[in-house]
Design an enzyme around this catalytic site. Structure first.
Site, mmCIF file in Angstrom:
data_model
loop_
_atom_site.group_PDB
_atom_site.id
_atom_site.type_symbol
_atom_site.label_atom_id
_atom_site.label_comp_id
_atom_site.label_asym_id
_atom_site.label_seq_id
_atom_site.Cartn_x
_atom_site.Cartn_y
_atom_site.Cartn_z
ATOM 1 N N LYS A 80 0.856 -1.200 0.000
ATOM 2 C CA LYS A 80 0.000 0.000 0.000
ATOM 3 C C LYS A 80 0.888 1.246 0.000
ATOM 4 O O LYS A 80 1.882 1.300 0.734
ATOM 5 C CB LYS A 80 -0.927 -0.018 1.224
ATOM 6 C CG LYS A 80 -1.951 1.129 1.242
ATOM 7 C CD LYS A 80 -2.941 1.013 2.404
ATOM 8 C CE LYS A 80 -3.960 2.164 2.395
ATOM 9 N NZ LYS A 80 -4.956 2.055 3.483
ATOM 10 N N SER A 108 -9.966 2.313 2.590
ATOM 11 C CA SER A 108 -9.029 3.024 1.733
ATOM 12 C C SER A 108 -8.041 2.104 1.006
ATOM 13 O O SER A 108 -7.444 2.515 0.020
ATOM 14 C CB SER A 108 -8.238 4.019 2.566
ATOM 15 O OG SER A 108 -7.418 3.350 3.506
ATOM 16 N N SER A 160 -10.487 0.118 6.803
ATOM 17 C CA SER A 160 -9.826 0.217 5.501
ATOM 18 C C SER A 160 -9.132 -1.054 5.014
ATOM 19 O O SER A 160 -8.720 -1.113 3.858
ATOM 20 C CB SER A 160 -8.809 1.356 5.511
ATOM 21 O OG SER A 160 -9.478 2.585 5.405
#
Lengths: 484, 478
Positions: free
Chosen positions: A76, A151, A175
């Protein structure tokens, strides 16, 4: 090769069925071929990945073994990665080459894992649909018209489409779990303090935790084992040995008390999603688990509490993005104030600005007691709900998200509805507990996630329940069409 | 109308830790800009603070030395504001729960009395960097070497009633932090600086007047001048029917005046909240006792001991214990000489201090070590030299000409105690000055000084003064 689990890939590497370089090239090829449809990567690091793969092959040839040695993964873009752009999904950091590694990055590097690239995400992890990213929305591989969740939407889409066998995520209010649910993945947010936050760009410091996103519970156990551990550079990380998460996977669920909070099955839950969750509960019963109805009476306070605490902390955490030392700086500032206003005004997107403003307001003199202090008190009430529940049950179970993935653009201009999509995940962050989402079936032709919540440091038990469920179900093996 | 001044001080003492309060970067002063700032000091994305335990220990030490409560639990908060030399956009400081509270400190006033000043609190915080406005052609440079340096902010009660009291308090804190070895006290380098809150009120009134805060004063002299200027300014405004505005002011030493920096309405809302990156600091009784065991003898205790053990006056003892180094120097002189503590004190407070002041040196830099000085004082005690000759010997030692014996030997300064030689010199002087002899014999006693001077001069200053006096009186009497 791309349908194999981490354990299978490690066996293949060990048996020299394929090399890490071959494996890495295979995934890089798939990213090149399929990612234009998905937009799940912000940066691919082919050169670095191949160098790491060759180094891993040399280690394997030298007799070294390790569950992640030579295994590719997607990272990420919130984790600082030395020498690689770390954008956090924001124009503000579009030009930011991190000069150091996050602890999670270092740990995966040390384990010999091969980083394929950095995945797309909501800007500064603020969002539930991956639509707030400066790099554009990510598409859900199960249906390109719907969101992958957020997210960690890029990580979810990449693993779901088999562009990477595993990915990292972070979870401040859901998330990891919500995109895992929306993309048919296994994702775990560990206990607050279990994984170091050092080098992970902060959204809300008291809520942020990193964790893995994989296809199976066993893979999640492998990844979490490598990511977790005390770190002297993070004062909130906890000095406690990491459990052997794989060792407990095979435990029987006989007599396991599973709490079903009535608040998680009420109004707002899509009945089709509810039905899928009910079927999963029946499966668990067959494995010997005993459902117990429980109550978490302060559930309704979680979303409003979160939307005071998280923006308050973010308003302060994001002050460092001021155009002075790194990141975006506006053109030709007139003076210092102009530099601040325009750099921040032009560098941040609308959702980030909205939360900075909410948080600034909540911390202002005269409002602090009514908002921030009150929210911190409510946090204790929410944590107490769970504490009482765990006196009666071993794990808590419910839906991860009230709905399946929604259409891109559908909720984007309605922040309150968007915030409510995290209604089942947020309380877990406020209490600091571990939470997990696993594939449980489909509704409206889209994946449904089952959420498991454990007591503090009970990650091994969550993984155990998930693994046992995955032994008698095949939802986690389903893959989206169009990515063969 | 008669006015009363009310002063409270906020002193910033830079703690003498090797590394910064929340990072491993060094704290040494004077390095090239930005060479002592790591990712944490730069506020890079994702970095986290880790508290330096040594800074906590030093703050606790200060707390114990001022009879304060050292908190079992204290909390770091974020003070949010934007400034280029504040990398994170917030300063980590202690706000609602500081580590030290409710202390006291006694200061000596000029009339010899003692006054007790309350120490409201002392809290830990990080320093900011420095903005450099020169050398950048209209732009501003930022040096973050100082960012993250640990500070102890020591806040007093508004207990002081004159600039002199404020200076006495500041000096006492300065001495204390150096005794405790928690701050080098270097005011030029900014390691010790203060803000003064000043207000005036009609004598007898209970309520405080509106105060002005004078920021960043970095010398004792400026504190006195800034406060005196500010007091006059405030009285003048009020007496002319005006009102004092609560504001922050800056002292300009060149113009010897204070001027407004910003009014209260322009002040930031700092949006304090507990820093979620740091756990509360929890100190147990065992830790406190460990710290207590490391406390040195403190200035007040040392002063009392000097009075009792060496028979010094309270004034002398206060001067000698003003700094730990000076007190140590004095004690090693006395120990080495083995007697005459008052004589030793006079030399340390007299010539040693005088020479140091003239050359702007600290006691640690004195070319005349305690050992050298003791060697010389021994020669006074055993009558090898007179006190007057000793001044020449001292100066020679200061200039590096060797120890006292070497100087006495080389310059032939050994005192003359041979009665015959002194009598010969007296006879000679009396023969040359018959009028004065007559005058003395007629009752002009003060002429004795004239004869002492003449004989001393003739003998190169080396005559034993007591012997000379005695012989002169006898011979002049006829």
């Amino acid at each position: 090769m791309h349908n194999k689990t981490l354990a299978e890939l490690a066996a293949g590497l060990k048996a020299k069925t394929f090399s890490s370089e071959e494996l890495t090239r295979h995934f890089l090829g798939r990213i090149e071929r399929f990612d234009p449809k998905l937009n799940s990567f912000v940066t691919t690091t082919a050169e670095g990945a191949l160098a790491q793969a060759r180094a891993a092959d040399a280690s394997i040839a030298g007799g070294e073994v390790g569950p992640l040695l030579g295994i590719p993964y997607a990272h990420k873009d919130i984790f600082c990665t030395d020498g690689v752009r770390t954008s956090c999904g924001s124009k503000m950091l579009d030009n930011f080459i991190a000069p150091y590694n996050a602890t999670v990055t270092s740990k995966l590097l040390a384990a010999g894992a091969v980083m394929l690239g950095k995945t797309n995400m909501d800007e500064f992890a603020m969002g539930s649909s991956n639509e707030t990213s400066f790099y554009g929305p990510v598409k859900n591989p199960w249906n390109l018209d719907v969101v992958p969740g957020g997210s960690s939407g890029g990580s979810a889409a990449a693993v779901a489409a088999r562009l990477a066998p595993a990915a990292t995520g972070t979870d401040t209010g859901g998330s990891i779990r919500q995109p895992a649910a929306l993309c048919n993945l296994t994702g775990i947010k560990p206990t607050y303090g279990r994984v170091s936050r050092y080098g992970m760009i902060a959204f809300a410091s008291s809520l942020d935790q990193a964790g893995p996103m994989t296809r199976t519970a066993e893979d999640a156990a492998i990844m979490l084992g490598a990511m977790a551990g005390f770190d002297a550079r993070d004062s909130t990380s906890i000095d406690r040995p990491v459990d052997d998460y794989r060792a407990a996977l095979g435990n029987s669920l006989k007599g396991l008390k599973v709490g079903l909070p009535k608040e998680y099955f009420g109004e707002g839950l899509d009945p089709a999603v509810g039905a899928v969750v009910q079927t999963a509960i029946d499966e668990l019963k067959k494995l010997g688990a005993e459902p117990v109805e429980i109550t978490l009476p302060n559930t309704g306070l979680a979303v409003p509490t979160y939307y005071v605490v998280a923006p308050a902390e973010c308003s302060s955490n994001l002050s460092r993005f001021d155009g002075v030392r790194f990141g975006y700086r506006c053109e030709n500032p007139k003076d210092l104030e102009d530099l601040y206003k325009r750099s921040r005004g032009e560098g941040f997107g609308p959702e980030v600005k909205r939360r900075i403003m909410i948080g600034t307001y909540a911390l202002s003199a005269g409002y602090y007691d009514a908002y921030y202090l009150k929210a911190q008190q409510v946090r204790h009430l929410i944590a107490d709900d769970f504490k009482q529940a765990f006196e009666k049950v071993d794990v808590i179970l419910g839906p991860t998200s009230p709905t399946v993935a929604f259409k891109i653009g559908e909720k984007f201009n309605d922040p309150v509805t968007m915030y409510l999509s995290d209604i089942y995940t947020i309380a877990v962050n406020l209490a600091g507990l571990p939470g997990m989402s696993i594939p449980a079936g489909f509704a409206h032709d889209l994946p449904v996630g089952l959420q498991l919540i454990g007591n503090y440091f009970d990650e091994a038990r969550l993984l155990n329940v998930a693994h046992q469920y995955q032994q008698v179900s095949d939802w986690h093996q389903r893959s989206p069409a169009g990515f063969e | 109308m008669e006015w009363e001044t009310v002063i409270g001080l906020e002193i910033h003492a830079q703690l003498a830790t090797k590394s910064k309060i929340f990072s491993a970067a060094a704290t040494a002063y004077g390095a090239e800009p930005n060479t002592q700032a790591c990712a944490v000091d730069l506020g890079m994305p994702g970095v986290l603070p880790v508290l330096n335990k040594e800074a906590v220990r030093m703050a606790a030490k200060f707390g114990l030395a001022t009879s304060s409560t050292v908190a079992e639990r204290s909390v770091f908060a974020r003070k949010n504001y934007f400034y280029p030399d504040l990398p994170k956009g917030y300063q980590i400081s202690q706000y609602e729960l500081p580590i030290v509270q409710h202390g006291i400190l006694d200061i000596e006033l000029e009339d010899g009395t003692t006054k007790r000043i309350g120490v409201t609190r002392a809290h830990l915080e990080e320093d900011a960097g420095k903005s450099l406005h020169e050398d950048f052609h209209g732009q501003t440079g930022v040096d973050l070497n100082r960012a993250g340096t640990p500070l102890l902010e020591i806040v007093s009660e508004p207990d002081m009633r004159s600039a002199k009291e404020a200076v006495a308090y500041m000096k006492k804190i300065h001495s204390l932090v150096r005794y405790l070895e928690i701050c080098d006290g270097n005011m030029q380098e900014g390691s010790f600086r203060c803000d003064a809150n000043v207000s005036v009120r009609p004598k007898g009134q209970k309520e405080f007047g509106t105060r002005a805060e004078i920021k960043n004063i970095n010398s004792f002299r400026y504190v006195e001048k800034a406060i005196n200027y500010e007091v006059e300014r405030q009285i003048e405004i009020i007496e002319n029917g005006g009102k004092i505005v609560q504001e922050t002011r800056l002292y300009d030493a060149n113009k010897d005046e204070t001027r407004s920096m910003r009014a209260k309405e322009e002040a930031n809302d700092y949006r304090y909240f507990p820093d979620p990156d740091l756990l509360p600091v929890e100190l147990d009784a065992e830790f406190i006792e460990q710290v207590r065991a490391t406390l040195p003898e403190l200035p007040d205790a040392k002063k009392l001991r000097f009075v009792e053990q060496y028979g010094l006056s309270a004034y002398d003892a206060a001067v000698l214990t003003a700094s730990r180094e000076l007190a140590d120097y004095y004690e090693s002189v006395v120990t080495s000489v083995g007697s005459e503590p008052k004589l030793c004190a006079n030399w340390v407070m007299g010539d040693v201090s005088g020479f140091l002041n003239k050359e702007n040196k600290e006691i640690g830099e004195s070319p005349v070590s305690a050992e050298l000085l003791a060697g010389m004082i021994k020669r006074i005690v055993d009558n090898t030299i007179s006190g007057k000759i000793a001044k020449d010997v001292f100066e020679a030692m200061w200039n590096g000409e060797g120890d006292a014996d070497a100087v006495i030997d080389k310059k032939g300064l050994k005192q003359i105690t041979d009665t015959g030689a002194i009598e010969t010199a007296i006879n000679d002087i009396m023969a040359k000055n018959p009028k004065q002899v007559e005058g003395y014999r007629a009752g002009q006693d003060k002429l004795l000084g004239f004869f002492v001077g003449q004989v001393m001069k003739a003998m190169g200053g080396k005559a034993n003064p007591a012997q000379l006096n005695e012989l002169l009186k006898k011979m002049l009497a006829g």
